[in-house]
Design an enzyme around this catalytic site. Structure first.
Site, PDB file in Angstrom:
ATOM      1  CG  HIS A  17      -1.890  -1.034   1.393  1.00  0.00           C
ATOM      2  ND1 HIS A  17      -2.057  -1.770   2.528  1.00  0.00           N
ATOM      3  CD2 HIS A  17      -2.826  -1.501   0.516  1.00  0.00           C
ATOM      4  CE1 HIS A  17      -3.046  -2.640   2.369  1.00  0.00           C
ATOM      5  NE2 HIS A  17      -3.525  -2.503   1.155  1.00  0.00           N
ATOM      6  CE  LYS A  41     -12.023  -8.792   3.243  1.00  0.00           C
ATOM      7  NZ  LYS A  41     -10.685  -8.832   2.725  1.00  0.00           N
ATOM      8  NE  ARG A  90      -2.970  -7.200  -4.250  1.00  0.00           N
ATOM      9  CZ  ARG A  90      -3.766  -7.221  -3.204  1.00  0.00           C
ATOM     10  NH1 ARG A  90      -3.285  -7.549  -2.030  1.00  0.00           N
ATOM     11  NH2 ARG A  90      -5.036  -6.941  -3.312  1.00  0.00           N
ATOM     12  CB  SER A 128      -4.318  -6.449   4.826  1.00  0.00           C
ATOM     13  OG  SER A 128      -4.041  -5.165   4.346  1.00  0.00           O
TER      14      SER A 128
HETATM   15  P1  ADP Z   1      -5.711  -6.107   0.775  1.00  0.00           P
HETATM   16  O1  ADP Z   1      -6.497  -6.381   2.021  1.00  0.00           O
HETATM   17  O2  ADP Z   1      -5.880  -7.187  -0.264  1.00  0.00           O
HETATM   18  O3  ADP Z   1      -4.297  -5.758   1.002  1.00  0.00           O
HETATM   19  P2  ADP Z   1      -6.982  -3.456   0.385  1.00  0.00           P
HETATM   20  O4  ADP Z   1      -8.456  -3.373   0.213  1.00  0.00           O
HETATM   21  O5  ADP Z   1      -6.472  -2.933   1.675  1.00  0.00           O
HETATM   22  O6  ADP Z   1      -6.474  -4.920   0.066  1.00  0.00           O
HETATM   23  O7  ADP Z   1      -6.238  -2.744  -0.828  1.00  0.00           O
HETATM   24  C1  ADP Z   1      -6.481  -1.451  -1.255  1.00  0.00           C
HETATM   25  C2  ADP Z   1      -5.871  -1.254  -2.606  1.00  0.00           C
HETATM   26  O8  ADP Z   1      -4.469  -1.499  -2.551  1.00  0.00           O
HETATM   27  C3  ADP Z   1      -6.393  -2.140  -3.717  1.00  0.00           C
HETATM   28  O9  ADP Z   1      -6.436  -1.367  -4.894  1.00  0.00           O
HETATM   29  C4  ADP Z   1      -5.339  -3.226  -3.830  1.00  0.00           C
HETATM   30  O10 ADP Z   1      -5.313  -3.782  -5.119  1.00  0.00           O
HETATM   31  C5  ADP Z   1      -4.101  -2.426  -3.542  1.00  0.00           C
HETATM   32  N1  ADP Z   1      -2.997  -3.235  -3.030  1.00  0.00           N
HETATM   33  C6  ADP Z   1      -2.981  -3.996  -1.919  1.00  0.00           C
HETATM   34  N2  ADP Z   1      -1.784  -4.607  -1.762  1.00  0.00           N
HETATM   35  C7  ADP Z   1      -1.015  -4.214  -2.809  1.00  0.00           C
HETATM   36  C8  ADP Z   1       0.309  -4.518  -3.241  1.00  0.00           C
HETATM   37  N3  ADP Z   1       1.077  -5.362  -2.563  1.00  0.00           N
HETATM   38  N4  ADP Z   1       0.764  -3.924  -4.382  1.00  0.00           N
HETATM   39  C9  ADP Z   1      -0.045  -3.091  -5.068  1.00  0.00           C
HETATM   40  N5  ADP Z   1      -1.296  -2.785  -4.733  1.00  0.00           N
HETATM   41  C10 ADP Z   1      -1.791  -3.328  -3.624  1.00  0.00           C
END
Ligand code: ADP
Length: 171
Positions: A17, A41, A90, A128
């Site tokens: 992030h 969730k 990703r 996450s």
């Molecule tokens: P997660 O729980 O899967 O990490 P989030 O809802 O918190 O997902 O993610 C918010 C945004 O950040 C989404 O657009 C997701 O695709 C992006 N994101 C999450 N992890 C990464 C990563 N490792 N690299 C690039 N983008 C990411």
């Protein structure tokens, strides 16, 4: 002024992030990282904790603001005078859902564009949920989340585990 919104659950924020936030901050005048409240969730971290962790890891970025929202993203964006949604990609598995969301948001509000940023390859495996899984099982979180929040995340994960297992220490 070009304002972008980067929405997500951030439960908790990871280096993946943060990488997207830093890169988006280099492209837009202002980036609002906005935490989704209406997720199906049940999150591990409270809204206050998520805001605190995000503020802590972005304090070096002057044009980044941390906020939260519920309801329709496009309505929230109109209030914030933002017209670009930032999403991270990703893997191919992210694509189908994000593609549908981008088209729906554009249908709801044609002035709003979704911009996809490719993950940096070193973070492509990070989410996450995998961070929480590794932490629960006693793995090292270095390089998965920013150094300054590792201990806070581990403390939280331990407390959650304690509650779920009836907290054997206090029994
Ligand atoms: P997660 O729980 O899967 O990490 P989030 O809802 O918190 O997902 O993610 C918010 C945004 O950040 C989404 O657009 C997701 O695709 C992006 N994101 C999450 N992890 C990464 C990563 N490792 N690299 C690039 N983008 C990411």
């Amino acid at each position: 002024m070009k304002i972008a919104v980067y929405p997500g659950s951030f439960d908790p924020v990871t280096n993946g992030h943060l990488d997207i936030i830093e890169r988006a901050a280099g492209v837009f005048d202002k980036v609002i990282v906005s935490i989704l409240q209406n997720t199906s969730k049940k999150p591990m971290f409270s809204m206050e904790e998520k805001v605190y962790l995000l503020q802590r890891v972005t304090k070096h970025l002057d044009n980044v603001e941390i906020d939260y929202f519920s309801g329709l993203l496009v309505n929230y964006m109109k209030n914030k005078k933002a017209n670009v949604i930032i999403k991270g990609l990703r893997a191919v598995s992210d694509f189908e859902y994000e593609f549908q969301m981008a088209l729906m948001n554009n249908k709801l509000e044609p002035n709003i564009e979704t911009l996809f940023m490719m993950t940096s390859s070193k973070y492509s495996y990070l989410s996450s949920s995998i961070v929480k899984e590794v932490g629960k099982l006693g793995g090292c979180l270095k390089e998965l989340v920013p150094d300054e929040i590792i201990n806070e995340i581990l403390r939280k994960i331990k407390n959650e585990g304690g509650e779920q297992n009836g907290n054997p220490i206090t029994n």
